[in-house]
Design a protein around this motif. Sequence first.
Motif, mmCIF file in Angstrom:
data_model
loop_
_atom_site.group_PDB
_atom_site.id
_atom_site.type_symbol
_atom_site.label_atom_id
_atom_site.label_comp_id
_atom_site.label_asym_id
_atom_site.label_seq_id
_atom_site.Cartn_x
_atom_site.Cartn_y
_atom_site.Cartn_z
ATOM 1 N N LYS A 94 36.053 20.470 34.684
ATOM 2 C CA LYS A 94 37.825 20.746 34.135
ATOM 3 C C LYS A 94 38.651 19.724 33.377
ATOM 4 N N VAL A 95 38.430 19.208 33.309
ATOM 5 C CA VAL A 95 39.601 18.416 32.450
ATOM 6 C C VAL A 95 38.991 18.502 31.573
ATOM 7 N N ALA A 96 37.737 18.182 30.826
ATOM 8 C CA ALA A 96 37.301 18.436 29.121
ATOM 9 C C ALA A 96 38.064 20.136 29.243
ATOM 10 N N ALA A 97 37.763 20.991 30.377
ATOM 11 C CA ALA A 97 38.155 22.113 29.698
ATOM 12 C C ALA A 97 40.153 22.138 29.534
ATOM 13 N N ILE A 98 40.241 22.065 29.630
ATOM 14 C CA ILE A 98 41.634 21.890 29.741
ATOM 15 C C ILE A 98 41.965 21.159 28.615
ATOM 16 N N PHE A 99 41.408 20.139 28.048
ATOM 17 C CA PHE A 99 41.846 19.200 26.631
ATOM 18 C C PHE A 99 41.443 19.491 25.316
ATOM 19 N N ALA A 100 40.427 21.412 25.499
ATOM 20 C CA ALA A 100 39.576 21.602 24.545
ATOM 21 C C ALA A 100 40.717 22.882 24.762
#
Length: 213
Positions: A94-100
């Motif tokens: 989830k964090v990676a998706a937000i950063f992406a």
Amino acid sequence: MKNPTLIASLCADLAPVRRAHVERQIAIAGLIGGGASLAALIATLGIQSGLSTTANMIPLAIKSTFAISLAAVGFAALLKLARPDGRPTDLLPKVAAIFALLASIALVQSGHVNNAGDAKLLLGASWQSCSLRIAALSVPMTAMIGWAVRRQAPVHLRRAGAAVGMTAGASAAGIYALACTENSSTFVLVWYSAGIALSTAIGALLGPRLLRW
């Protein structure tokens, strides 16, 4: 009185604590801490002028969405870790998706400037203080949310502390956005994230002490 009888008598009137009650307690604590952080922001930095203009509203929406999304992820993890039977969850996807998503916006923005403008997109005029300000604004929320979580008897203290710090740090970033005049998504991606990471690290470090019951 025999032990089985004593245990039975102690457990006779037990009632399960509703999950909504736990959520409400932590949310109220976060709102109180957030109010203190907002008051501190207004007293020290103030709210930036011209927020109602399109030039400022769109960057504010990007900054706020990024911060609120991370705060929501942290809060969801915290609700699971706050209870004794709570299990750690994997936040990375989830964090990676937000950063992406934010990184893609930053790439679009950087495509509209020349090479000389890249440094300005990254550093802005406040990179030295941005992360520290976010971490400082997170302190009241870390204290209040930590107090509420401690009452729920968590067992994964370091992970719960990190979730407290992440939730408080991301919420503080959203509050700081009201005063921040930096409109570059690259700046937000780097320096807002650094402030949230610092708050998360502090929460993880203090978790075993702050949340011990």
